[in-house]
Design a protein around this motif. Structure first.
Motif, mmCIF file in Angstrom:
data_model
loop_
_atom_site.group_PDB
_atom_site.id
_atom_site.type_symbol
_atom_site.label_atom_id
_atom_site.label_comp_id
_atom_site.label_asym_id
_atom_site.label_seq_id
_atom_site.Cartn_x
_atom_site.Cartn_y
_atom_site.Cartn_z
ATOM 1 N N ARG A 82 0.847 -1.187 0.000
ATOM 2 C CA ARG A 82 0.000 0.000 0.000
ATOM 3 C C ARG A 82 0.886 1.242 0.000
ATOM 4 O O ARG A 82 1.908 1.286 0.678
ATOM 5 N N THR A 83 0.507 2.244 -0.759
ATOM 6 C CA THR A 83 1.302 3.467 -0.829
ATOM 7 C C THR A 83 1.190 4.284 0.452
ATOM 8 O O THR A 83 2.133 4.968 0.821
ATOM 9 N N ASP A 84 0.050 4.179 1.130
ATOM 10 C CA ASP A 84 -0.140 4.942 2.365
ATOM 11 C C ASP A 84 0.448 4.248 3.594
ATOM 12 O O ASP A 84 0.586 4.857 4.644
ATOM 13 N N ASP A 85 0.803 2.954 3.467
ATOM 14 C CA ASP A 85 1.394 2.205 4.570
ATOM 15 C C ASP A 85 2.173 1.042 3.981
ATOM 16 O O ASP A 85 1.610 -0.021 3.701
ATOM 17 N N GLU A 86 3.472 1.231 3.787
ATOM 18 C CA GLU A 86 4.290 0.219 3.115
ATOM 19 C C GLU A 86 4.436 -1.076 3.902
ATOM 20 O O GLU A 86 4.891 -2.075 3.374
ATOM 21 N N ARG A 87 4.033 -1.070 5.170
ATOM 22 C CA ARG A 87 4.066 -2.307 5.958
ATOM 23 C C ARG A 87 2.912 -3.224 5.585
ATOM 24 O O ARG A 87 2.924 -4.407 5.908
ATOM 25 N N SER A 88 1.922 -2.686 4.927
ATOM 26 C CA SER A 88 0.697 -3.417 4.611
ATOM 27 C C SER A 88 0.670 -3.794 3.135
ATOM 28 O O SER A 88 0.964 -2.985 2.263
ATOM 29 N N VAL A 89 0.294 -5.051 2.870
ATOM 30 C CA VAL A 89 0.195 -5.541 1.493
ATOM 31 C C VAL A 89 -1.276 -5.765 1.174
ATOM 32 O O VAL A 89 -1.984 -6.444 1.913
ATOM 33 N N GLU A 90 -1.704 -5.185 0.060
ATOM 34 C CA GLU A 90 -3.081 -5.334 -0.379
ATOM 35 C C GLU A 90 -3.153 -6.411 -1.457
ATOM 36 O O GLU A 90 -2.254 -6.529 -2.285
ATOM 37 N N VAL A 91 -4.215 -7.170 -1.433
ATOM 38 C CA VAL A 91 -4.430 -8.242 -2.405
ATOM 39 C C VAL A 91 -5.660 -7.878 -3.220
ATOM 40 O O VAL A 91 -6.689 -7.492 -2.674
ATOM 41 N N GLU A 92 -5.505 -7.983 -4.534
ATOM 42 C CA GLU A 92 -6.598 -7.610 -5.430
ATOM 43 C C GLU A 92 -6.765 -8.685 -6.497
ATOM 44 O O GLU A 92 -5.798 -9.305 -6.934
ATOM 45 N N LEU A 93 -7.994 -8.896 -6.914
ATOM 46 C CA LEU A 93 -8.270 -9.825 -7.994
ATOM 47 C C LEU A 93 -7.776 -9.264 -9.319
ATOM 48 O O LEU A 93 -7.881 -8.062 -9.567
ATOM 49 N N THR A 94 -7.276 -10.133 -10.165
ATOM 50 C CA THR A 94 -7.010 -9.769 -11.547
ATOM 51 C C THR A 94 -8.320 -9.960 -12.316
ATOM 52 O O THR A 94 -9.264 -10.575 -11.798
ATOM 53 N N PRO A 95 -8.399 -9.491 -13.557
ATOM 54 C CA PRO A 95 -9.593 -9.796 -14.354
ATOM 55 C C PRO A 95 -9.846 -11.307 -14.443
ATOM 56 O O PRO A 95 -10.987 -11.759 -14.379
ATOM 57 N N GLN A 96 -8.779 -12.074 -14.547
ATOM 58 C CA GLN A 96 -8.899 -13.537 -14.598
ATOM 59 C C GLN A 96 -9.486 -14.067 -13.290
ATOM 60 O O GLN A 96 -10.355 -14.940 -13.298
ATOM 61 N N GLY A 97 -9.017 -13.547 -12.157
ATOM 62 C CA GLY A 97 -9.536 -13.970 -10.856
ATOM 63 C C GLY A 97 -10.987 -13.583 -10.670
ATOM 64 O O GLY A 97 -11.780 -14.340 -10.106
ATOM 65 N N ALA A 98 -11.354 -12.393 -11.146
ATOM 66 C CA ALA A 98 -12.752 -11.957 -11.065
ATOM 67 C C ALA A 98 -13.637 -12.851 -11.935
ATOM 68 O O ALA A 98 -14.738 -13.230 -11.533
ATOM 69 N N ALA A 99 -13.149 -13.216 -13.115
ATOM 70 C CA ALA A 99 -13.923 -14.072 -14.025
ATOM 71 C C ALA A 99 -14.090 -15.480 -13.467
ATOM 72 O O ALA A 99 -15.084 -16.158 -13.759
ATOM 73 N N LEU A 100 -13.143 -15.912 -12.650
ATOM 74 C CA LEU A 100 -13.218 -17.246 -12.060
ATOM 75 C C LEU A 100 -14.455 -17.386 -11.169
ATOM 76 O O LEU A 100 -14.993 -18.481 -11.012
ATOM 77 N N ARG A 101 -14.925 -16.273 -10.625
ATOM 78 C CA ARG A 101 -16.120 -16.297 -9.772
ATOM 79 C C ARG A 101 -17.306 -16.899 -10.517
ATOM 80 O O ARG A 101 -18.066 -17.689 -9.957
ATOM 81 N N GLU A 102 -17.455 -16.530 -11.766
ATOM 82 C CA GLU A 102 -18.569 -17.048 -12.564
ATOM 83 C C GLU A 102 -18.441 -18.555 -12.758
ATOM 84 O O GLU A 102 -19.420 -19.289 -12.669
ATOM 85 N N ARG A 103 -17.222 -19.026 -12.994
ATOM 86 C CA ARG A 103 -17.000 -20.470 -13.173
ATOM 87 C C ARG A 103 -17.258 -21.240 -11.884
ATOM 88 O O ARG A 103 -17.631 -22.408 -11.918
ATOM 89 N N ALA A 104 -17.048 -20.578 -10.730
ATOM 90 C CA ALA A 104 -17.217 -21.232 -9.431
ATOM 91 C C ALA A 104 -18.609 -21.013 -8.835
ATOM 92 O O ALA A 104 -18.914 -21.546 -7.768
ATOM 93 N N ALA A 105 -19.446 -20.260 -9.513
ATOM 94 C CA ALA A 105 -20.733 -19.846 -8.954
ATOM 95 C C ALA A 105 -21.647 -21.008 -8.586
ATOM 96 O O ALA A 105 -22.453 -20.890 -7.659
ATOM 97 N N GLU A 106 -21.541 -22.113 -9.284
ATOM 98 C CA GLU A 106 -22.434 -23.249 -9.016
ATOM 99 C C GLU A 106 -21.952 -24.145 -7.881
ATOM 100 O O GLU A 106 -22.700 -25.015 -7.421
ATOM 101 N N ILE A 107 -20.736 -23.936 -7.413
ATOM 102 C CA ILE A 107 -20.181 -24.827 -6.389
ATOM 103 C C ILE A 107 -21.035 -24.873 -5.124
ATOM 104 O O ILE A 107 -21.355 -25.970 -4.649
ATOM 105 N N PRO A 108 -21.463 -23.752 -4.546
ATOM 106 C CA PRO A 108 -22.277 -23.854 -3.318
ATOM 107 C C PRO A 108 -23.552 -24.683 -3.506
ATOM 108 O O PRO A 108 -23.890 -25.508 -2.645
#
Length: 138
Positions: A82-108
């Protein structure tokens, strides 16, 4: 003292049984169960810090870091200081990771159909397990 009367035995065997139901479904989308849980946090909350993921999943950093590295290598997430706190690491989805949600939607729903529980029993079980680990469900 009988084995079948021990809560630890019932929890351990039930956990293995549930994991066995999840495994083939998650293999289809290229995730392990721990990776799936990380992705669920990200799909639900959006970009979060490693600390927030660790708290949500009740995992320590030593367990979480290899999971994140594998998800990043697979192209599902990016980690950034994070630019406001270099001790902290932020994790974000890539477009591929976001798209994976649709493929996993039926699992529950597939899990619900595969487990020998009614909807009411499933909700009761989740509530009891949450109570055991200190999370009371609303």
């Amino acid at each position: 003292m009988r084995l079948d009367d021990q809560i630890c035995f019932s929890l351990a065997t039930a956990s293995r049984s549930v994991a066995a139901v999840y495994r083939p479904l998650l293999e289809k989308v290229g995730l392990t169960q721990p990776q799936y849980m990380v992705m669920l946090v990200l799909w639900e909350r959006g970009p979060v810090t490693i600390k927030e993921i660790a708290a949500a999943l009740h995992l320590d950093h030593g367990t979480l870091t290899p999971l994140l590295k594998r998800l990043e290598a697979a192209g599902h997430i990016v980690r950034r200081r994070r630019t406001d706190d270099e001790r902290s690491v932020e994790v974000e989805l890539t477009p591929q990771g976001a798209a994976l949600r649709e493929r996993a939607a039926e699992i529950p729903d597939e899990i619900t159909r595969a487990l020998p529980l009614t909807d009411e029993e499933g909700e009761l079980l989740r509530g009891l397990l949450a109570k055991l680990d200190g999370r009371d469900r609303p």
